[in-house]
Write a protein that holds these residues in place. Structure first.
Motif, PDB file in Angstrom:
ATOM      1  N   ALA A  25       7.990 -11.859  -8.454  1.00 59.00           N
ATOM      2  CA  ALA A  25       7.098 -10.871  -7.502  1.00 59.00           C
ATOM      3  C   ALA A  25       6.269 -10.280  -8.229  1.00 59.00           C
ATOM      4  N   LEU A  26       6.261  -9.706  -9.411  1.00 53.73           N
ATOM      5  CA  LEU A  26       5.320  -8.844 -10.240  1.00 53.73           C
ATOM      6  C   LEU A  26       4.314  -9.880 -10.924  1.00 53.73           C
ATOM      7  N   ASP A  74       6.107   0.130  -4.050  1.00 53.42           N
ATOM      8  CA  ASP A  74       4.885  -0.206  -3.220  1.00 53.42           C
ATOM      9  C   ASP A  74       4.087  -1.264  -4.241  1.00 53.42           C
ATOM     10  N   LEU A  75       3.827  -2.320  -3.982  1.00 53.56           N
ATOM     11  CA  LEU A  75       3.437  -3.387  -4.485  1.00 53.56           C
ATOM     12  C   LEU A  75       1.985  -3.514  -4.108  1.00 53.56           C
ATOM     13  N   LEU A  93      10.885 -16.558  -2.258  1.00 50.80           N
ATOM     14  CA  LEU A  93      11.904 -16.319  -3.206  1.00 50.80           C
ATOM     15  C   LEU A  93      13.039 -15.599  -2.750  1.00 50.80           C
ATOM     16  N   GLY A  94      13.210 -15.358  -1.549  1.00 49.88           N
ATOM     17  CA  GLY A  94      14.441 -14.615  -1.059  1.00 49.88           C
ATOM     18  C   GLY A  94      14.130 -13.493  -0.452  1.00 49.88           C
ATOM     19  N   PRO A 132       0.640  -4.681 -10.894  1.00 47.37           N
ATOM     20  CA  PRO A 132       1.369  -5.094  -9.605  1.00 47.37           C
ATOM     21  C   PRO A 132       2.043  -4.251  -8.853  1.00 47.37           C
ATOM     22  N   ILE A 133       2.719  -3.084  -9.513  1.00 44.57           N
ATOM     23  CA  ILE A 133       3.221  -1.970  -8.875  1.00 44.57           C
ATOM     24  C   ILE A 133       2.326  -1.059  -8.577  1.00 44.57           C
TER      25      ILE A 133
END
Length: 246
Positions: A25-26, A74-75, A93-94, A132-133
């Motif tokens: 994700a990141l 939060d991304l 990815l789920g 990313p964050i």
């Protein structure tokens, strides 16, 4: 004397799987320094990272309840296309859509494979250089009081404070924000997600813990036993840990 947040701690039944999810994700890497799965920037494990606030996924035997976490990530995204692509990738990815009463909003609310809520934000100028964050977001009743406590606890700079929200960020102007949002409801279950703080080299951990208690933190017994870190709760009951310098 001050502390710095070095990682977001996420509890999971399957720490390896959840760690892999967050690494994807990141756009970071998952490392296994021990029983936990640490997610940090690619290129080799560096801890503490000088810029990023990492993610440490810790195995626990209990699943998440249906209660919404009061701490979430939060991304950040750079464009509408990037936001759409990231949401599609995360679902593959789920991740699953999450409904937390958000209504019609420009961001997308999702949950990771074990139900931990997070947001994929629309592009915002303020988060253009966070990585990313974009932010670690804490639900609370009194953002002003939270800003006072956490501003004294850490060496981060206060960027905004109102009755409804507050935001702090590293004094170096790098990495994510720590944000407090005025939110209905009260904390009823232990946080599935919390911050881990670390003293600076040469600072005394015991003295830092004593300072936090004087600011309003309380000791917390989660059954952790004899461990090198100290578990505390902020004035609204959000758990956090003060780690021992390595």
């Amino acid at each position: 004397m001050a502390l710095r947040p070095v990682q977001v701690n996420i509890k999971a039944l399957d720490a390896s799987a959840v760690g892999r999810f967050w690494a994807e994700a990141l756009g970071w890497s998952a490392y296994r320094p021990g029983v936990t799965t640490y997610v940090g920037p690619a290129g080799g494990l560096v801890w503490p990272d000088p810029v990023a606030v990492g993610v440490d996924v810790v195995p626990v035997p209990e699943p998440k309840t249906t209660t919404k976490n009061r701490v979430h990530l939060d991304l950040a995204t750079t464009s509408a296309a990037h936001q759409a692509e990231l949401v599609a990738c995360l679902k593959a990815l789920g991740a699953t859509p999450a409904h937390v009463g958000q209504g019609e909003v420009p961001w997308t609310v999702l949950a990771d494979p074990e139900g931990n809520e997070f947001c994929v934000l629309e592009p915002r100028e303020i988060y253009r250089d966070t990585g990313p964050i974009a932010a670690v977001v804490v639900d609370c009743a009194d953002p002003r009081a939270m800003a006072r406590f956490w501003g004294e606890a850490m060496d981060w700079t206060l960027h905004e404070v109102t009755d409804d929200q507050a935001a702090l960020r590293s004094a170096k102007g790098v990495g994510p924000y720590l944000e407090f949002l005025r939110t209905p409801g009260v904390k009823t279950v232990p946080d599935r997600v919390h911050l881990d703080l670390l003293p600076y080299p040469g600072d005394d951990k015991a003295a830092e813990v004593a300072r936090l208690r004087a600011l309003g933190a309380t000791d917390l017994d989660l059954g952790q036993g004899d461990v090198p870190w100290t578990c505390l709760a902020d004035p609204e009951g959000h758990e956090f840990c003060v780690l021992a310098p390595s």
